[in-house]
Each structure stands twice: as C-alpha cells, then as structure tokens.
Design an enzyme around this catalytic site. Structure first.
Site, PDB file in Angstrom:
ATOM      1  N   ASP A   1     -46.950  -6.559  -4.733  1.00 34.11           N
ATOM      2  CA  ASP A   1     -46.288  -7.105  -3.544  1.00 34.11           C
ATOM      3  C   ASP A   1     -46.151  -6.031  -2.464  1.00 34.11           C
ATOM      4  OD1 ASP A   1     -44.758  -9.317  -2.229  1.00 34.11           O
ATOM      5  OD2 ASP A   1     -43.137  -7.848  -2.360  1.00 34.11           O
TER       6      ASP A   1
ATOM      7  N   LYS B   1     -47.894  -5.659   1.421  1.00 38.29           N
ATOM      8  CA  LYS B   1     -47.115  -5.384   2.634  1.00 38.29           C
ATOM      9  C   LYS B   1     -47.656  -4.176   3.393  1.00 38.29           C
ATOM     10  CE  LYS B   1     -42.864  -7.418   0.765  1.00 38.29           C
ATOM     11  NZ  LYS B   1     -41.499  -7.171   0.244  1.00 38.29           N
TER      12      LYS B   1
END
Length: 815
Positions: free
Chosen positions: A675, A679
């Site tokens: 994750d 980003k």
C-alpha cells in the site's frame, strides 16, 4: 364572459370529472361562463385504433368498440342519477350504433380517408360534451349542449381544417344570442359549408375555446390541464423546472413552436388578436395560479423558458451555385412543394452553404426534393450532393428581455461549452426573442439541465453525484454531505445531490436525489449491483456537472474510469488502483480527462485527507522541481511501530491495530508494504517522474513463514514466533537514540519502501498514532523541506478529503 376548456386528462374518469364540476360551480358564482370539453381521456386514441384495426380487417375492433361503449355508459351511471339517465343512455347507444355501422363499412372496404377519420373521431367530443352537459343539468345547472359543427365553418382540409372566421364569428354570436343557459361545447370538431365533419388539428379543443373567446370578446380564456401552467422546461428532462408565472404572447408562441406542449400557436391566435388573457391552470391543483399569457412584457428574468425538439436532422446544401441570388429561394420553394416543414435555418455570411434543421422523418424527402431541384448543378459539380446529419435535437432559450440585456447568448454557449456539448448549428432572429441551437440528441437532457442551471438556478451550482462504495468511507461522506448540504447552498451557492449509490451487492438511483436526512440503505429490495448497468444508468440520466465518486478499493471499478471520463463525467476517488497501475494508464486517464473537459481528482489516494497531491501539483505547475520525497504514508504502520515503543509484543500490537480498524481485515495487506509502495509511486508520478511499480524496492514486514498462513488467526499465531525479532530491532534503535519508522523515499528517480531507524531529531520520530508525514525537498524548499502532517488513516478524514474534492469540482464548474 369567461371561456373555460377542460382537456382529456381532466375528464378521464368520474373522480376527475367531479373535480371539474367543483371548479365550474365555483366559477359560476362569479361570472358567466361557457365550457369546452375534449373527449374523455384516451377516447380519441381508441377510436383511431379501432378504425385502423377495421381497415386492416382485424375482427378485434368489435371488442374494443364494445369496451369503449361500456366506458361511456359507465360514465353515465356514475355521474347521473338513475331517474335522469334514460335520455343520455339513448343518446350514447344511438351514437355507438352509428359507429358500429361506420366501422363495419371501413372493415368491408378496407379504406380510411382523412374525411372518414375526422367523422370517426368527432364522436369522442360529441359523446363527452353531451354526457357532461346532462350531468351538470342533473346537478341543477341549466346547460345548453352545443355541437360546434353548427357554428364553426372550415375548409375541407380534413385532419387540419382552416377556420372561416368571418362566418364562424357571426354564427357563434347568433347562437349565443338565441340560447340561454351555460353552453357546453364540443372541442376539436367543425364542419364545412356542405356539412362535412372536419377537425381542427393538434390541440384542437384549445383552439375551439380560443375561437369562442375571440368571437364573443371574452374577458379571459382558461385552459385546464394536468400541469400547473407552462414550465421553464420539460419536467421529464429537467427535474428542477418550475411554473412560469407570466408570458407574453410572443414568448408563448416561441416556446410552443420549439416543443412546449401545454399551449400551441394556433390556440393563441384568436385570443391574441383581441388581446384576451389566457390562463393555463391545473385541474388537480385549482388553487395554483398557473401561467398567465397576455400582451405584457414583464421585467425580471433574462429568459422565460427553454424549449426543445427531438428527432431532428440537418440538411446541408452547399456549393458555388448558392452564390446566385435565386438559389436560396429555389431551396425553400422545393421544400415547400414537398410539404417539408423547416424548424431552423442557419446560413454563413459567405452564402456558400445553408443548413436546415427539419424533423428526421422528413429528412430523406427533403434531400430528394432539393437534389431534384438542383439536379443539373449537382451533376455538373456546381453544387455538392445534399448531406444529411441525423441524431440531433434543437434547444431554444426564449425571452423578450434578451433585447435590452446583452449576454444571453454568451451565457447559453458558455454553459453548453462547459458541459462539452457540441453545437451543430445556431440561429437567432433580429427580434432577439429566441436563440436556437442544434445539438446531439444524446446530449439533450444534459444541455437542458445545464441551461436551466445557468439561467434560472445560477445562484446555486448543482452537482449530481453517483457514489460507488457505501462502506465506512462512503457512509461518512453521505453523512458529511447531509450535514453541510444547506450551508453549502446558502453560503457557497453549491447544491450537491446524490442520484446513484451502490455497494458490492446492490445499487439504487433517484432522479430527484436521495433524501440524505434519512439516507437510503441498500438492501435486497434494490437492484443487484452491476457496474456496467450502474454506469449506463448514470449516462442515461445525463446530468450536467455529474461526478462519479469511487469509495472502493476495487480494480474493476478503477478499470471503468476511462468509460466514465469518456462520458464527460468527473471522477473523485480515494481508490489507488487506477493511478498505481501502469504509467501508460496513468497518463491516459489524465489525458482523457483533459480532452473531455472534466476533472479527475484523487487527493485521498495518498495520506487520506491531507493536502499532499494538490500541493505537489501546484509546486510543479509553478515551475518547482522535486529533489526528494520522504514520507510516512501508512497510518496503520505508524500506529504499530509507535505503539511498539510501549513494550508490547509485536503480534499483540498488530492485533490491536486490527481491532481498532487501523489495518485491513488481513493485516498482511498493510505489513507487506504494498500500500505504501502504491502511494509513493503516485507521488513520484505527480512529481513528473516516470515510475513503474516494479521500479520500487519494497521491504515487507511479513515474516516469510507467515505469508502463506491459511487464515488471519493462523497468521497471528505464527507471528508470535517473531515478537523477539521485532523487540531486538526496537532495542537496537533505542540504544542508538533512534526510533523505528516504516517509510518511503523517492530520490534520483528511485523509490524504496521499508523500515528505517531514524534519529530522535528527525521529524518522523515525533509521529505517534496513525499520523502521516510527508517531507518535500524541492529547489525552492531545499534547506528546509516542506512538511505536511496529520491523520493519514480513518474513514472520517478520508471522507473529508473526498468531500473537499467534490466541492472543488463544484468550484471548477462555476460560471
């Protein structure tokens, strides 16, 4: 004297007729009236259907005729007491005996001429007016039934006969002078000098009422229908349309020509000549003032209404021969002889081409007529072949105040342009009463709503939201919009309406927007979720200023972004899947959004509601250059490693983070670092660096033997064996006066994600809980990096960021 007309919807059944009688009784208390009735609701259509079946030799016409007779007999039974029914029953049965003979003749000869059809449909008004006259008499109101074939004289153009006003006016005046009582008048029908039955064409009963008003010099004319006057636009397409209080005759004529169905030009002519006011009223809301049409031009709104016509085609005639002064007249002569009606004309000042908007069903007839007229010029190459363009519609903004107030055309075309609606042709008369345009039929509803907002609701910009994902973030967003809705309207002139919502199982839509005070809960009673159908429905609703909000983490939804942007719908999303896919896809979506003139906003892709992406975009746009990005981008990971400092085992801290909702249902999704990698990939791309996901070095915090655990609980059991390893990492950091932080770094086009031991003086060391922090080192922020810090996880802060992007869309679309 007041002339009152009631349409078919007003006399559709006994209940509506009783409302009509109540209106009539109230009118009689005030002044003398005469009443015009249409056929009972649906009767004219039924008579035409029966005639068609008879002509086709279909015996089913007999059953339909019997049903129609029973309908009229039932009206008598319900409206008139038994002891007063015999005369009326006899009248009805005699008329239907005549109809039976007439239809039998049609059945035998298989022919339906316009003359025959006029006689057929005349029975509708003759029956309804007689029954209603007798019903009023039974209520103690003295009436006089008037079959208008006695007094309205026309030519023999069956189906749309022209009135001889000189003879008609004299006959009407003579009749009224000789007969007492309230005249109950058949609408729609008339006769020739030879006594042949004719009809007055479209909206013929309205026309009948206007003829009587003009002949008698009535004080006013009231048209009672099923809508509260003339509306600012078609309410089936523009849900915010409202009643226009007053129109001039010219404004009403223009609106009716371009499709407004409540009033028609022919209706107004007799009243207009005598300057008789016309009121359009609602039978079912008699207290509503409706619309007044008269000779006055009132100050106020720049325009009065927006009208439209569907199924339009453009006929383009061009070539050198048009420079000949007589060529234009030849075009119009050819079309007139072919009986083709021209809706709109547009011609360039070069006179090299003429564009004619006509109804699509006449397009090929028009093409054939013009090509026949210019056969030799086309053959010699002096003229091009006639070109047809289909799939179009016309829109028209109408208002007499446009003469004195410049800017109407600018506002009109700016609204269309902002909504990416292409204009194929434009026309405006020197009277400045009407500005018309031809646009794609598919964009008609969007165009009408855009124009309606621009001219009538310009104080409030309306955003039409379609929400996919009603989990924690989606629910928080709905709640925020509900709380702020009124404040946004009053203080920011922004109205946000949610018209569609869906979760993974169900979906629902509301044309007027869901009531957010009592939010709709998706359930088994709603449609099953189908993303294709959801997007298709959104496209078909075709609102201007539509926003697709994706609050899911779904790859399927992200894959649909191209379709959504292609439909000229803006996107707001916290879903990282689209922007962390291939570089090609990332660039493609941004390019498509720019091409279609809509926004693609994703501030919440990184650090929830923190202003990271917008800040980075502004820096790049202003010419700054990013040198390095350091970031703690996982609220869950920061919570885990800051809580680890309190001495609890790593496995228990991770379990606690899961129980508090900081991690995904399977904490491995967070611990893997994937994750955070997505980003930093997005931030790198926003910093104008070409990065693919494979270019990122990722250090996973999931021990190798825990990766394949069959369940989350098994994962936690295996993770306990590694508590000592993480405790050792923490001790090593403590001994050096440092802290453990899971972070991402981007520098020199390379990105890496992993666990770092940082000095206590480092900004990241002060982080606690689920906070995020981003350090932007740029050419302008070189010695002291820009720091952005705040909560980086949680439904509320993420929803707040999504909400801010939605509001930003509203500001982008503002006039």
């Amino acid at each position: 004297m007041k002339i009152i007309k009631f349409g078919g919807s007003s006399v559709a059944n006994p209940d509506t007729i009783r409302k009509v009688f109540s209106i009539i009784e109230n009118k009689l208390k005030k002044q003398e009236i005469a009443i015009v009735f249409s056929a009972f609701g649906g009767v004219t259509e039924s008579l035409l259907t029966i005639a068609r079946l008879a002509r086709e030799g279909d015996q089913a016409y007999r059953d339909l005729l019997q049903s129609l007779e029973e309908k009229h007999l039932d009206m008598v039974r319900q409206l008139i007491a038994v002891h007063n029914q015999s005369t009326v029953m006899t009248f009805v049965k005699v008329r239907f005996n005549e109809l039976e003979d007439l239809f039998h003749g049609i059945f035998l000869i298989k022919e339906n001429s316009a003359r025959t059809l006029d006689y057929v449909v005349s029975f509708g008004e003759r029956l309804s007016a007689f029954i209603l006259a007798e019903a009023l008499t039974a209520k103690g109101i003295k009436t006089q039934f008037l079959d208008t074939r006695e007094v309205i004289r026309t030519n023999d153009r069956f189906g749309q006969a022209r009135v001889d006003f000189e003879v008609t006016n004299a006959l009407i005046k003579a009749y009224f002078s000789k007969h007492d009582g309230i005249k109950v008048i058949t609408g729609f029908i008339a006769s020739t000098a030879k006594g042949e039955t004719t009809t007055l064409g479209r909206s013929g009963s309205d026309y009948t009422a206007a003829i009587f008003a003009g002949a008698l010099g009535a004080d006013d004319l009231e048209i009672w229908t099923d809508v509260s006057g003339v509306l600012t636009s078609d309410p089936k397409l523009v849900y915010t349309a409202f009643t226009i209080p007053q129109l001039s005759y010219n404004e009403a004529m223009e609106l009716s020509h371009f499709g407004a169905k409540v009033i028609f030009p022919a209706t107004m002519q007799p009243a207009m000549k005598k300057t008789i006011p016309i009121y359009i009223k609602n039978t079912f809301e008699p207290e509503n003032p409706g619309t007044l049409i008269n000779g006055e031009v009132t100050n106020g709104a720049l325009i009065k209404g927006i009208s439209s016509m569907s199924n339009i085609s453009i006929v383009t005639v061009q070539g050198a021969s048009l420079l000949d002064g007589s060529a234009g007249s030849r075009v119009f002569k050819a079309l007139a002889e072919a009986k083709v009606n021209i809706v709109l004309i547009s011609q360039a000042s070069s006179e090299h081409s003429i564009c004619l908007a006509i109804k699509t069903n006449e397009a090929y007839l028009a093409k054939e007529a013009v090509e026949k007229e210019f056969f030799y010029e086309i053959k010699s190459g002096e003229m091009d072949e006639v070109v047809l363009l289909h799939g179009l519609a016309t829109i028209a903004v109408v208002g007499e105040n446009m003469k004195q107030n410049p800017g109407a055309s600018g506002r009109m075309f700016r609204a269309l342009g902002r909504n990416n609606i292409n204009v194929a042709a434009i026309a405006q008369g020197s009277s400045e009463l009407n500005i018309s345009a031809v646009i794609p039929q598919a964009d008609l509803q969007k165009a009408l709503n855009a124009l309606h907002e621009a001219f009538f609701l310009s104080e409030n910009k309306v955003l039409h939201v379609f929400l996919v994902g009603t989990g924690l973030i989606g629910q928080a967003l709905i709640k925020m919009i509900a709380i702020q809705q009124q404040k946004l309207r009053s203080e920011s002139e922004l109205d946000i309406q949610i018209h569609g919502m869906a979760n993974s199982r169900f979906m629902a839509f509301h044309e007027d927007g869901f009531d957010l005070k009592t939010p709709h809960q998706l359930s088994e009673s709603d449609d099953k979720m189908d993303l294709e159908k959801f997007i298709k429905t959104m496209e078909e609703m075709n609102f201007s200023n539509s926003v697709f909000v994706d609050c899911t983490a779904s790859q399927e939804v992200a894959d649909a972004y191209s379709r959504v942007l292609g439909a000229k719908v803006a996107i707001v999303t916290p879903n990282k899947k689209a922007n962390s896919g291939s570089m090609e896809q990332y660039k493609s979506l941004k390019k498509l959004a720019k091409k279609r003139g809509v926004k693609f906003l994703y501030e919440t892709n990184v650090a929830a509601g923190l202003p990271v992406i917008n800040t980075l975009q502004d820096l790049m746009l202003s010419g700054d250059k990013v040198i390095r990005i350091e970031a703690v981008l996982s609220g869950s990971m920061n919570f885990i490693f800051s809580e680890l400092e309190k001495g609890d085992p790593f496995s228990e801290v991770v379990r606690s983070a899961k129980e508090k909702g900081f991690t995904e249902p399977d904490p491995r999704d967070d611990l893997s670092g994937m994750d955070v990698a997505r980003k930093i990939l997005i931030l790198g791309r926003e910093a104008e660096q070409t990065l693919e996901f494979e270019d990122i070095t990722i250090q996973s915090m999931v021990p190798e033997d825990c990766q394949d655990a069959a369940s989350v609980e098994e994962f936690f059991e295996k993770l306990k064996a590694h508590d000592e390893d993480f405790a050792n990492l923490l001790n090593e950091a403590d001994q050096k006066g440092e802290k453990l932080r899971f972070m991402a770094t981007l520098e020199n086009g390379k990105a890496k994600v992993g666990l770092n031991s940082l000095p206590n003086a480092h900004p990241f060391s002060s982080l606690s809980g689920s906070d995020n922090m981003i350090l932007l080192t740029t050419e302008r922020y070189l010695d002291r990096p820009m720091i952005i810090r705040g909560p980086g996880a949680g439904a509320d802060v993420t929803a707040a960021g999504v909400f801010a992007d939605v509001i930003r869309i509203g500001n982008y679309t503002r006039e």
